[in-house]
Design a protein around this motif. Structure first.
Motif, PDB file in Angstrom:
ATOM      1  N   TRP A 140       0.828  -1.212   0.000  1.00 18.65           N
ATOM      2  CA  TRP A 140       0.000   0.000   0.000  1.00 18.65           C
ATOM      3  C   TRP A 140       0.860   1.260   0.000  1.00 18.65           C
ATOM      4  O   TRP A 140       0.569   2.218  -0.728  1.00 18.65           O
ATOM      5  N   LEU A 141       1.908   1.272   0.805  1.00 16.20           N
ATOM      6  CA  LEU A 141       2.754   2.461   0.885  1.00 16.20           C
ATOM      7  C   LEU A 141       3.452   2.749  -0.438  1.00 16.20           C
ATOM      8  O   LEU A 141       3.605   3.913  -0.824  1.00 16.20           O
ATOM      9  N   HIS A 142       3.885   1.724  -1.133  1.00 17.32           N
ATOM     10  CA  HIS A 142       4.555   1.942  -2.418  1.00 17.32           C
ATOM     11  C   HIS A 142       3.602   2.531  -3.451  1.00 17.32           C
ATOM     12  O   HIS A 142       4.033   3.257  -4.355  1.00 17.32           O
ATOM     13  N   GLN A 143       2.305   2.252  -3.312  1.00 19.58           N
ATOM     14  CA  GLN A 143       1.333   2.726  -4.291  1.00 19.58           C
ATOM     15  C   GLN A 143       0.664   4.031  -3.880  1.00 19.58           C
ATOM     16  O   GLN A 143       0.159   4.766  -4.735  1.00 19.58           O
ATOM     17  N   ALA A 144       0.658   4.324  -2.595  1.00 18.77           N
ATOM     18  CA  ALA A 144      -0.071   5.490  -2.091  1.00 18.77           C
ATOM     19  C   ALA A 144       0.637   6.793  -2.442  1.00 18.77           C
ATOM     20  O   ALA A 144       1.866   6.875  -2.435  1.00 18.77           O
ATOM     21  N   PHE A 163      10.890  -1.895   8.729  1.00 13.43           N
ATOM     22  CA  PHE A 163      11.911  -1.775   7.692  1.00 13.43           C
ATOM     23  C   PHE A 163      11.265  -1.527   6.331  1.00 13.43           C
ATOM     24  O   PHE A 163      11.665  -0.625   5.582  1.00 13.43           O
ATOM     25  N   ASP A 164      10.256  -2.319   5.998  1.00 15.74           N
ATOM     26  CA  ASP A 164       9.588  -2.172   4.702  1.00 15.74           C
ATOM     27  C   ASP A 164       8.904  -0.822   4.571  1.00 15.74           C
ATOM     28  O   ASP A 164       8.928  -0.203   3.502  1.00 15.74           O
ATOM     29  N   ALA A 165       8.297  -0.356   5.666  1.00 16.34           N
ATOM     30  CA  ALA A 165       7.620   0.939   5.630  1.00 16.34           C
ATOM     31  C   ALA A 165       8.619   2.071   5.425  1.00 16.34           C
ATOM     32  O   ALA A 165       8.394   2.977   4.611  1.00 16.34           O
ATOM     33  N   LEU A 166       9.724   2.026   6.145  1.00 16.12           N
ATOM     34  CA  LEU A 166      10.721   3.082   6.012  1.00 16.12           C
ATOM     35  C   LEU A 166      11.373   3.051   4.636  1.00 16.12           C
ATOM     36  O   LEU A 166      11.678   4.099   4.064  1.00 16.12           O
ATOM     37  N   ARG A 167      11.558   1.883   4.094  1.00 18.72           N
ATOM     38  CA  ARG A 167      12.097   1.766   2.738  1.00 18.72           C
ATOM     39  C   ARG A 167      11.189   2.480   1.736  1.00 18.72           C
ATOM     40  O   ARG A 167      11.653   3.133   0.800  1.00 18.72           O
ATOM     41  N   ALA A 168       9.868   2.385   1.941  1.00 18.51           N
ATOM     42  CA  ALA A 168       8.913   3.013   1.031  1.00 18.51           C
ATOM     43  C   ALA A 168       8.749   4.510   1.273  1.00 18.51           C
ATOM     44  O   ALA A 168       8.313   5.239   0.375  1.00 18.51           O
ATOM     45  N   LEU A 169       9.126   4.988   2.462  1.00 15.92           N
ATOM     46  CA  LEU A 169       8.807   6.363   2.845  1.00 15.92           C
ATOM     47  C   LEU A 169       9.989   7.313   2.944  1.00 15.92           C
ATOM     48  O   LEU A 169       9.824   8.525   2.775  1.00 15.92           O
ATOM     49  N   PHE A 190      18.626   1.513   9.830  1.00 15.09           N
ATOM     50  CA  PHE A 190      19.295   2.535   9.027  1.00 15.09           C
ATOM     51  C   PHE A 190      20.488   1.951   8.277  1.00 15.09           C
ATOM     52  O   PHE A 190      20.726   2.279   7.118  1.00 15.09           O
ATOM     53  N   ASP A 191      21.241   1.116   8.959  1.00 15.79           N
ATOM     54  CA  ASP A 191      22.399   0.488   8.320  1.00 15.79           C
ATOM     55  C   ASP A 191      21.973  -0.330   7.110  1.00 15.79           C
ATOM     56  O   ASP A 191      22.593  -0.279   6.043  1.00 15.79           O
ATOM     57  N   ALA A 192      20.912  -1.104   7.288  1.00 18.66           N
ATOM     58  CA  ALA A 192      20.447  -1.959   6.199  1.00 18.66           C
ATOM     59  C   ALA A 192      19.953  -1.123   5.018  1.00 18.66           C
ATOM     60  O   ALA A 192      20.208  -1.455   3.856  1.00 18.66           O
ATOM     61  N   LEU A 193      19.249  -0.032   5.294  1.00 22.66           N
ATOM     62  CA  LEU A 193      18.772   0.831   4.219  1.00 22.66           C
ATOM     63  C   LEU A 193      19.928   1.529   3.511  1.00 22.66           C
ATOM     64  O   LEU A 193      19.928   1.678   2.286  1.00 22.66           O
ATOM     65  N   ALA A 194      20.922   1.966   4.277  1.00 26.84           N
ATOM     66  CA  ALA A 194      22.101   2.578   3.671  1.00 26.84           C
ATOM     67  C   ALA A 194      22.829   1.588   2.781  1.00 26.84           C
ATOM     68  O   ALA A 194      23.317   1.926   1.699  1.00 26.84           O
ATOM     69  N   GLU A 195      22.907   0.338   3.223  1.00 28.87           N
ATOM     70  CA  GLU A 195      23.554  -0.704   2.433  1.00 28.87           C
ATOM     71  C   GLU A 195      22.816  -0.929   1.113  1.00 28.87           C
ATOM     72  O   GLU A 195      23.430  -1.234   0.091  1.00 28.87           O
ATOM     73  N   GLU A 196      21.502  -0.756   1.128  1.00 27.28           N
ATOM     74  CA  GLU A 196      20.697  -0.904  -0.089  1.00 27.28           C
ATOM     75  C   GLU A 196      20.827   0.293  -1.026  1.00 27.28           C
ATOM     76  O   GLU A 196      20.363   0.254  -2.159  1.00 27.28           O
ATOM     77  N   GLY A 197      21.414   1.371  -0.519  1.00 23.91           N
ATOM     78  CA  GLY A 197      21.591   2.552  -1.360  1.00 23.91           C
ATOM     79  C   GLY A 197      20.692   3.718  -1.019  1.00 23.91           C
ATOM     80  O   GLY A 197      20.635   4.699  -1.770  1.00 23.91           O
ATOM     81  N   MET A 198      19.983   3.666   0.112  1.00 28.16           N
ATOM     82  CA  MET A 198      19.152   4.797   0.511  1.00 28.16           C
ATOM     83  C   MET A 198      20.036   6.011   0.789  1.00 28.16           C
ATOM     84  O   MET A 198      20.992   5.916   1.558  1.00 28.16           O
ATOM     85  N   PRO A 199      19.768   7.160   0.160  1.00 26.40           N
ATOM     86  CA  PRO A 199      20.598   8.351   0.382  1.00 26.40           C
ATOM     87  C   PRO A 199      20.636   8.747   1.852  1.00 26.40           C
ATOM     88  O   PRO A 199      19.620   8.699   2.550  1.00 26.40           O
ATOM     89  N   VAL A 200      21.795   9.122   2.315  1.00 26.23           N
ATOM     90  CA  VAL A 200      21.981   9.505   3.705  1.00 26.23           C
ATOM     91  C   VAL A 200      21.078  10.683   4.072  1.00 26.23           C
ATOM     92  O   VAL A 200      20.539  10.752   5.174  1.00 26.23           O
ATOM     93  N   GLU A 201      20.903  11.622   3.129  1.00 27.27           N
ATOM     94  CA  GLU A 201      20.076  12.791   3.402  1.00 27.27           C
ATOM     95  C   GLU A 201      18.650  12.394   3.755  1.00 27.27           C
ATOM     96  O   GLU A 201      17.992  13.066   4.553  1.00 27.27           O
ATOM     97  N   CYS A 202      18.168  11.317   3.173  1.00 31.79           N
ATOM     98  CA  CYS A 202      16.813  10.847   3.479  1.00 31.79           C
ATOM     99  C   CYS A 202      16.746  10.298   4.903  1.00 31.79           C
ATOM    100  O   CYS A 202      15.788  10.565   5.638  1.00 31.79           O
ATOM    101  N   LEU A 203      17.753   9.543   5.296  1.00 33.21           N
ATOM    102  CA  LEU A 203      17.768   8.974   6.639  1.00 33.21           C
ATOM    103  C   LEU A 203      17.902  10.056   7.704  1.00 33.21           C
ATOM    104  O   LEU A 203      17.358   9.932   8.801  1.00 33.21           O
TER     105      LEU A 203
END
Length: 275
Positions: A140-144, A163-169, A190-203
């Motif tokens: 739902w979050l990915h589509q909303a 984790f899944d929610a933060l990845r989408a948001l 946060f570490d896991a999301l950064a490892e996936e390539g989430m920009p630091v500015e977003c975190l």
């Protein structure tokens, strides 16, 4: 907006009002002409910024030539933006979400609830909610399409859903985004999301651990600490995100300096008990 002072010859008197919508629609008038058009532009700026303004107009000869109005007076127009009730998306219908929805509704937030369990996410438990969504949270979050003015609180029942929610948001433009959890749990996410390539500015924009530090322990107390932070943000108080011990640590994670911590978090691991 309202004419709060008028002297000399003016198209409208003190007290004249005009309602301006964000899309440019208007109701009423403060006199027409170029000065009203200028005030209309300033009103839309005030809507965007949320800040009131006092605008002065001197209807002198130069203004007459430009507008065609033969006046010669002076006017002051007060522009007061009326903010709509903010939308609060509560991701998770457990104990904290339940108490937060009740308290936030009483302070003027419009409640939108998202959970994948109908026995928790229903009108009986959340009578004040404007919207109750029962669906897979990540899907739902990915589509909303959430408005940039939205407040979003992630308080699901376990690490995997958080984790899944933060990845989408995290990469979205939102008024507020907060994540529940201990500092150790937040660090792993946060570490896991950064490892996936989430920009630091977003975190760095995420408020986590969520809420003001008031020593809250019970779900009801945690909900109050979260609401206190939401109210502070709503009124323009500087409540800086405290996602990590410092922004430098977040940046170091993105550079791979904390790979040993990253490897310790498995998004597919079993969830913790319902919050």
């Amino acid at each position: 907006m309202t004419i709060v002072r008028a002297s000399g010859s003016t198209p409208q008197r003190t007290g004249a009002k005009m309602l301006v919508y964000a899309d440019g629609r208007t109701v009423g008038t403060i006199g027409g002409g170029c000065y009203e058009n200028d005030a209309l532009g300033k009103a839309r700026e005030a809507i965007a910024s949320g800040k009131p303004a006092l605008v002065r107009y001197d209807l002198n000869d130069d203004f007459v030539q430009e507008s065609g109005l033969i006046c010669g007076g002076q006017m002051e127009v007060y522009i007061d933006p009326i903010a709509p009730a903010p939308r609060l998306y509560i991701i998770g219908a457990g104990h904290v979400g339940y108490h937060l929805a009740r308290a936030a509704a009483e302070t003027g937030f419009r409640i939108h609830l998202v959970d994948d369990r109908e026995k928790f996410a229903n009108k009986e438990r959340f009578p004040a909610a404007d919207e109750i969504v029962v669906d897979d949270i990540a899907t739902w979050l990915h589509q909303a399409e959430l408005p940039s003015s939205a407040y979003v609180v992630v308080v699901t029942r376990g690490h995997t859903h958080d984790f899944d929610a933060l990845r989408a948001l995290a990469a979205r433009d939102l008024r507020y985004l907060g994540l529940i959890g201990s500092r150790a749990k937040v660090a792993r996410v946060f570490d896991a999301l950064a490892e996936e390539g989430m920009p630091v500015e977003c975190l760095e924009r995420v408020h986590a651990p969520i809420g003001l530090d008031i020593g809250a322990v019970t779900p009801a107390e945690i909900a109050i600490s979260i609401l206190a932070e939401l109210i502070a943000i709503r009124h323009g108080k500087d409540v800086s995100p405290v996602a990590m011990s410092s922004n430098r640590r977040v940046r170091s994670l993105a550079k791979g300096a904390q790979n040993s911590v990253v490897s310790s978090f498995d998004p597919s691991s079993p969830s913790t008990p319902s919050r």
